[in-house]
Enzyme design. Structure first.
Site, PDB file in Angstrom:
ATOM      1  N   GLU A 157       0.848  -1.188   0.000  1.00  0.00           N
ATOM      2  CA  GLU A 157       0.000   0.000   0.000  1.00  0.00           C
ATOM      3  C   GLU A 157       0.890   1.246   0.000  1.00  0.00           C
ATOM      4  O   GLU A 157       1.765   1.387   0.847  1.00  0.00           O
ATOM      5  CB  GLU A 157      -0.889  -0.015   1.235  1.00  0.00           C
ATOM      6  CG  GLU A 157      -1.771   1.198   1.425  1.00  0.00           C
ATOM      7  CD  GLU A 157      -2.544   1.140   2.733  1.00  0.00           C
ATOM      8  OE1 GLU A 157      -3.445   1.980   2.906  1.00  0.00           O
ATOM      9  OE2 GLU A 157      -2.239   0.265   3.584  1.00  0.00           O
ATOM     10  N   GLU A 240      -8.660   9.725   5.887  1.00  0.00           N
ATOM     11  CA  GLU A 240      -8.700   8.799   7.010  1.00  0.00           C
ATOM     12  C   GLU A 240      -8.995   9.619   8.266  1.00  0.00           C
ATOM     13  O   GLU A 240      -8.102  10.266   8.813  1.00  0.00           O
ATOM     14  CB  GLU A 240      -7.373   8.063   7.170  1.00  0.00           C
ATOM     15  CG  GLU A 240      -7.127   7.002   6.117  1.00  0.00           C
ATOM     16  CD  GLU A 240      -5.867   6.188   6.390  1.00  0.00           C
ATOM     17  OE1 GLU A 240      -5.824   5.011   6.003  1.00  0.00           O
ATOM     18  OE2 GLU A 240      -4.917   6.754   7.001  1.00  0.00           O
TER      19      GLU A 240
END
Length: 384
Positions: A157, A240
């Site tokens: 990621e 996030e």
């Protein structure tokens, strides 16, 4: 002055005129295009499509508190973001918009997954809207895997933190800095228990930027956290949040992945994944010959045109490993001095005939262990 003759306005005449007006208005209403209403999603993993090509997802997993996102024509905004989670752990969600595949949900017409060494460029642009009363990052999430998978967790990621608000930090620990896309970044590396993570953190907030995703992919490959024969599976952008988050917005988003071939085994029916067996071979070959001593080295780089057409005004792009910095070069201009660099031919060697080659070189310093650069591509095409 002669006046124009006037006709008396009878009731029948007035009634006929009104009928004509009503008919005209009805016709205009019938053909007027309907405006697409914004779509609000409150289901934890609900999603919708915008622009006919990107997926907006609510993607709430870390809390049972309500979160809602409203998809717009060009992006989305977080309209409700209840609940909080500790800032020393994982965030509560990742409301986002993406091109590619996420847990079998592939965006319409995407050519992802696509093999990294078959991607010439992946331009993307973003415009963010930030808020102050929250703890969050504004980030890209780019996923890489050894296989062209469209489901589950990928191996690596890549996160690009455009903004950070509150006492939060990326996964892992700091591992230096890097120059990518013409900007300086703090680099963090680690593992979250499911996949490896490399995070590029901006020193100050970036509210909007147009860049090439492949600059970050090649930097990741150069650090040994992915390989050139792996696959790019999705390009995502969002937030996030750990605490609150209502009002955060992606005002606009775009993502394109440019490849040089056709056929995509990871997402059948969509084009864009060269480099698989049976696809045309690269039309260039690069030979890299370094001479290394403690803390420094020189390198001769030979580019061979293995295609059938001349290469004019050649530009060779590649990723220098972390810690390497070029001090001077010959037979080419090379910039920047570290990270993802591009070497350009000069007037006397700017063309490479079919079957011919050109050589340039540079001197550089390095820290830690010496490593070779990766991700060579010539005029946008990956080289063997």
């Amino acid at each position: 002055m002669r006046s124009s003759p006037r006709h008396p306005l009878t009731a029948r005449t007035l009634f006929g005129a009104l009928l004509t007006v009503f008919a005209t208005l009805a016709a205009l209403v019938a053909v007027a295009p309907a405006t697409q209403a914004d779509t609000t999603i409150c289901q934890p993993f609900g999603s919708t499509v915008i622009q006919g090509r990107y997926v907006v997802q609510n993607n709430r997993w870390g809390t049972s508190a309500t979160q809602c996102v409203t998809a717009t024509d060009t992006g989305f905004r977080v309209t409700q973001a209840d609940g909080s989670v500790p800032t020393n752990g994982a965030p509560k969600s990742y409301p986002s918009v993406y091109n590619g595949c996420h847990y079998t949900n592939c965006s319409p017409g995407t050519n992802l997954p696509a093999r990294i060494n078959g991607i010439s460029s992946a331009p993307s642009s973003i415009s963010y809207g930030f808020v102050g009363d929250a703890s969050y990052n504004a980030s890209y999430d780019i996923w890489l895997d050894p296989t062209p998978r469209t489901d589950g967790v990928n191996r690596t990621e890549i996160m690009i933190w455009f903004n950070k608000v509150g006492s939060i930090q990326p996964i892992g620990s700091p591992s230096g800095t890097a120059s990518v896309g013409g900007r300086s970044w703090q680099v963090w590396t680690g593992n979250n228990g499911s996949n490896d993570v490399i995070s590029f953190v901006a020193p100050s907030a970036i509210s909007g930027w147009s860049f090439d995703v492949m600059d970050f992919v090649r930097q990741t490959v150069s650090r040994g956290m992915a390989q050139n024969d792996w696959y790019l599976t999705s390009v995502q952008a969002g937030f996030e949040p750990w605490h609150n988050g209502a009002g955060l917005a992606v005002n606009s988003f775009s993502s394109t992945v440019n490849t040089g071939g056709s056929g995509n085994p990871g997402n059948p029916g969509n084009p864009g994944n060269p480099g698989d067996p049976g696809d045309p071979k690269a039309s260039c070959k690069v030979t890299y010959a370094p001479n290394v001593w403690e803390g420094g080295f020189t390198a001769d780089v030979t580019i061979t045109n293995t295609g059938s057409s001349p290469l004019d005004a050649w530009k060779l792009s590649f990723a220098l490993p972390s810690g390497q910095r070029i001090s001077n070069a010959w037979n080419a201009t090379v910039s920047p001095s570290s990270g993802a660099v591009t070497a350009s031919g000069l007037g006397h060697n700017a063309q490479i005939a079919p079957g011919g080659s050109q050589t340039f070189g540079f001197q550089a310093t390095y820290s830690g262990s010496f490593a070779r650069p990766t991700g060579f591509s010539l005029n946008g095409t990956a080289c063997a």
